[in-house]
Design a protein around this motif. Structure first.
Motif, PDB file in Angstrom:
ATOM      1  N   UNK A 205     -67.159  32.574  -6.796  1.00 29.71           N
ATOM      2  CA  UNK A 205     -65.846  32.599  -7.167  1.00 29.71           C
ATOM      3  C   UNK A 205     -64.913  32.132  -8.289  1.00 29.71           C
ATOM      4  N   UNK A 206     -65.471  30.740  -8.969  1.00 31.60           N
ATOM      5  CA  UNK A 206     -64.942  29.629  -9.534  1.00 31.60           C
ATOM      6  C   UNK A 206     -65.163  29.660 -10.269  1.00 31.60           C
ATOM      7  N   UNK A 207     -67.150  30.106 -10.210  1.00 26.10           N
ATOM      8  CA  UNK A 207     -67.238  30.779 -12.128  1.00 26.10           C
ATOM      9  C   UNK A 207     -66.765  32.443 -12.631  1.00 26.10           C
ATOM     10  N   UNK A 208     -66.396  32.732 -11.980  1.00 24.25           N
ATOM     11  CA  UNK A 208     -65.823  34.534 -12.192  1.00 24.25           C
ATOM     12  C   UNK A 208     -64.251  33.822 -12.915  1.00 24.25           C
ATOM     13  N   UNK A 209     -63.529  33.185 -12.012  1.00 22.72           N
ATOM     14  CA  UNK A 209     -62.442  32.701 -12.296  1.00 22.72           C
ATOM     15  C   UNK A 209     -62.134  31.795 -14.148  1.00 22.72           C
ATOM     16  N   UNK A 210     -63.010  31.487 -14.160  1.00 20.99           N
ATOM     17  CA  UNK A 210     -63.668  29.738 -15.016  1.00 20.99           C
ATOM     18  C   UNK A 210     -63.590  30.885 -16.452  1.00 20.99           C
ATOM     19  N   UNK A 211     -64.539  31.310 -16.118  1.00 17.23           N
ATOM     20  CA  UNK A 211     -65.295  32.652 -17.125  1.00 17.23           C
ATOM     21  C   UNK A 211     -64.274  33.973 -18.184  1.00 17.23           C
ATOM     22  N   UNK A 212     -63.041  34.655 -16.717  1.00 16.49           N
ATOM     23  CA  UNK A 212     -62.012  35.257 -17.036  1.00 16.49           C
ATOM     24  C   UNK A 212     -61.007  34.255 -18.003  1.00 16.49           C
ATOM     25  N   UNK A 213     -60.982  33.110 -17.483  1.00 18.88           N
ATOM     26  CA  UNK A 213     -60.281  31.990 -18.097  1.00 18.88           C
ATOM     27  C   UNK A 213     -60.463  32.018 -19.907  1.00 18.88           C
ATOM     28  N   UNK A 214     -61.786  31.836 -19.564  1.00 17.86           N
ATOM     29  CA  UNK A 214     -62.539  31.853 -21.092  1.00 17.86           C
ATOM     30  C   UNK A 214     -62.040  32.650 -21.793  1.00 17.86           C
ATOM     31  N   UNK A 215     -62.719  33.979 -21.243  1.00 20.53           N
ATOM     32  CA  UNK A 215     -62.601  35.214 -22.197  1.00 20.53           C
ATOM     33  C   UNK A 215     -60.303  35.220 -22.847  1.00 20.53           C
ATOM     34  N   UNK A 216     -60.292  34.670 -21.736  1.00 24.76           N
ATOM     35  CA  UNK A 216     -59.059  35.263 -22.012  1.00 24.76           C
ATOM     36  C   UNK A 216     -58.237  34.472 -23.121  1.00 24.76           C
ATOM     37  N   UNK A 217     -58.606  32.711 -23.168  1.00 24.37           N
ATOM     38  CA  UNK A 217     -58.714  31.931 -23.515  1.00 24.37           C
ATOM     39  C   UNK A 217     -58.878  32.196 -25.637  1.00 24.37           C
ATOM     40  N   UNK A 218     -60.275  33.333 -25.331  1.00 21.72           N
ATOM     41  CA  UNK A 218     -60.797  33.283 -26.905  1.00 21.72           C
ATOM     42  C   UNK A 218     -59.670  34.555 -27.014  1.00 21.72           C
ATOM     43  N   UNK A 219     -58.908  35.512 -26.242  1.00 22.01           N
ATOM     44  CA  UNK A 219     -58.135  36.956 -27.000  1.00 22.01           C
ATOM     45  C   UNK A 219     -57.605  36.569 -27.084  1.00 22.01           C
ATOM     46  N   UNK A 220     -56.602  35.732 -26.505  1.00 20.43           N
ATOM     47  CA  UNK A 220     -55.122  35.205 -26.859  1.00 20.43           C
ATOM     48  C   UNK A 220     -54.636  33.808 -26.497  1.00 20.43           C
ATOM     49  N   UNK A 221     -55.102  32.644 -27.260  1.00 14.27           N
ATOM     50  CA  UNK A 221     -55.553  31.198 -27.450  1.00 14.27           C
ATOM     51  C   UNK A 221     -53.978  30.651 -27.455  1.00 14.27           C
ATOM     52  N   UNK A 222     -52.556  31.072 -27.800  1.00  9.73           N
ATOM     53  CA  UNK A 222     -51.973  30.851 -27.296  1.00  9.73           C
ATOM     54  C   UNK A 222     -51.366  30.923 -26.295  1.00  9.73           C
TER      55      UNK A 222
END
Length: 328
Positions: free
Chosen positions: A126-143
């Motif tokens: 679950x932690x890995x899934x959360x981190x992956x989503x966070x990383x992808x969100x940061x890639x799309x919407x860094x600010x």
């Protein structure tokens, strides 16, 4: 609990919170605690809340990134007090959950500790899934992407079939589409876009216009929809709110606005009205055994405890297009 009973209980809890915390504190915290305890049908006890805050602080010994007696510490402790079972038995598990999030390189923040509340199942996965989503969100919407999003990415990745890339792209698309319809940019809109993906990780045009229409219906009824209300529009959408339920919210909102305690917190009245009507709806559906709905109450808990103004299966409204047709 009918509206009049709720208002009486709310006013009593409001006064208890003021008597304990003081009138000079954040008004949103006072309203939040009064609402949370009233919805739980329990009287607020500042002594008990502070006892839990102190015990959590002692047990954690600095392991949880929450400062004692901060705004979030009150919300965090209230979540434990109003939960089922021994409110302190969960602390060691929460410390372990927070450690997993730390190991995944989530930055130290009170929001990381809040995310620990929603970590479940195979927690490493679950932690890995959360981190992956966070990383992808940061890639799309860094600010836009920050520590405030940690509770949301943990909550959104509870299903084991989460597709981080698809979901992050959908969040960004909802955000951009809402912006085209006079929604103000910022964290509140980001939270709404994230909540919209609870229905499906793929983009849904019907859902987009449904949320827009919910906002318009409130505006037509002379209720000002502020940025702080955006996430709760998502809650209304997931609850498949129709015209009848909207009328209930508006009526109850009017009753709340007549109360003296909302004189300096007018915008919170809509949030209280939405939480009350949604909880009533959930209780009825649970009694009728219509659909699994506990997660909607957890979602309002998440919005509250994460202090977005700066509970967990998954509810997929079966007739969302029919509800939109009903409005039309």
């Amino acid at each position: 609990m009918d509206n009049e009973q709720f208002i009486i209980a709310f006013e009593q809890n409001y006064q208890r919170v003021i008597n304990y915390i003081g009138s000079g504190v954040d008004q949103q915290l006072v309203m939040s605690l009064a609402c949370k305890y009233t919805l739980a049908k329990k009287p607020f006890s500042g002594v008990m809340l502070q006892k839990v805050i102190d015990q959590v602080d002692e047990m954690a010994k600095g392991a949880l990134p929450i400062r004692n007696s901060s705004t979030i510490s009150y919300r965090f402790a209230a979540q434990l007090v109003l939960g089922e079972g021994d409110n302190l038995s969960k602390v060691p598990e929460l410390i372990e959950n927070d450690h997993l999030l730390k190991e995944a390189k989530f930055k130290s923040s009170p929001f990381r500790a809040i995310g620990a509340l929603f970590l479940q199942g195979d927690k490493e996965q679950h932690t890995n899934r959360a981190k992956e989503l966070y990383t992808e969100m940061n890639r799309n919407q860094r600010i836009l992407t920050s520590a405030e999003d940690i509770p949301y990415v943990v909550y959104l990745t509870i299903p084991s079939n989460t597709q981080a890339l698809v979901q992050a792209e959908t969040i960004a698309r909802y955000y951009n589409e809402f912006r085209k319809h006079q929604f103000a940019m910022g964290n509140h809109l980001q939270a709404l876009a994230q909540i919209a993906t609870i229905y499906s990780s793929t983009y849904n045009e019907v859902l987009l216009h449904y949320v827009i229409q919910l906002k318009e219906e409130l505006t037509k009824r002379n209720i000002k929809v502020k940025k702080m209300h955006y996430p709760y529009l998502g809650v209304l959408a997931l609850a498949a709110t129709n015209n009848m339920k909207m009328d209930e919210i508006v009526h109850f909102h009017g009753q709340l606005m007549e109360q003296k305690i909302f004189k300096n917190a007018k915008h919170y009245a809509l949030i209280v009205a939405i939480q009350k009507v949604v909880q009533d709806l959930m209780e009825v559906q649970e009694l009728l055994n219509v659909t699994p709905v506990a997660q909607l109450l957890n979602l309002t808990d998440l919005l509250d405890i994460a202090d977005i103004f700066l509970e967990l299966g998954w509810f997929l409204p079966s007739g969302i297009s029919e509800v939109v047709d009903f409005f039309n």
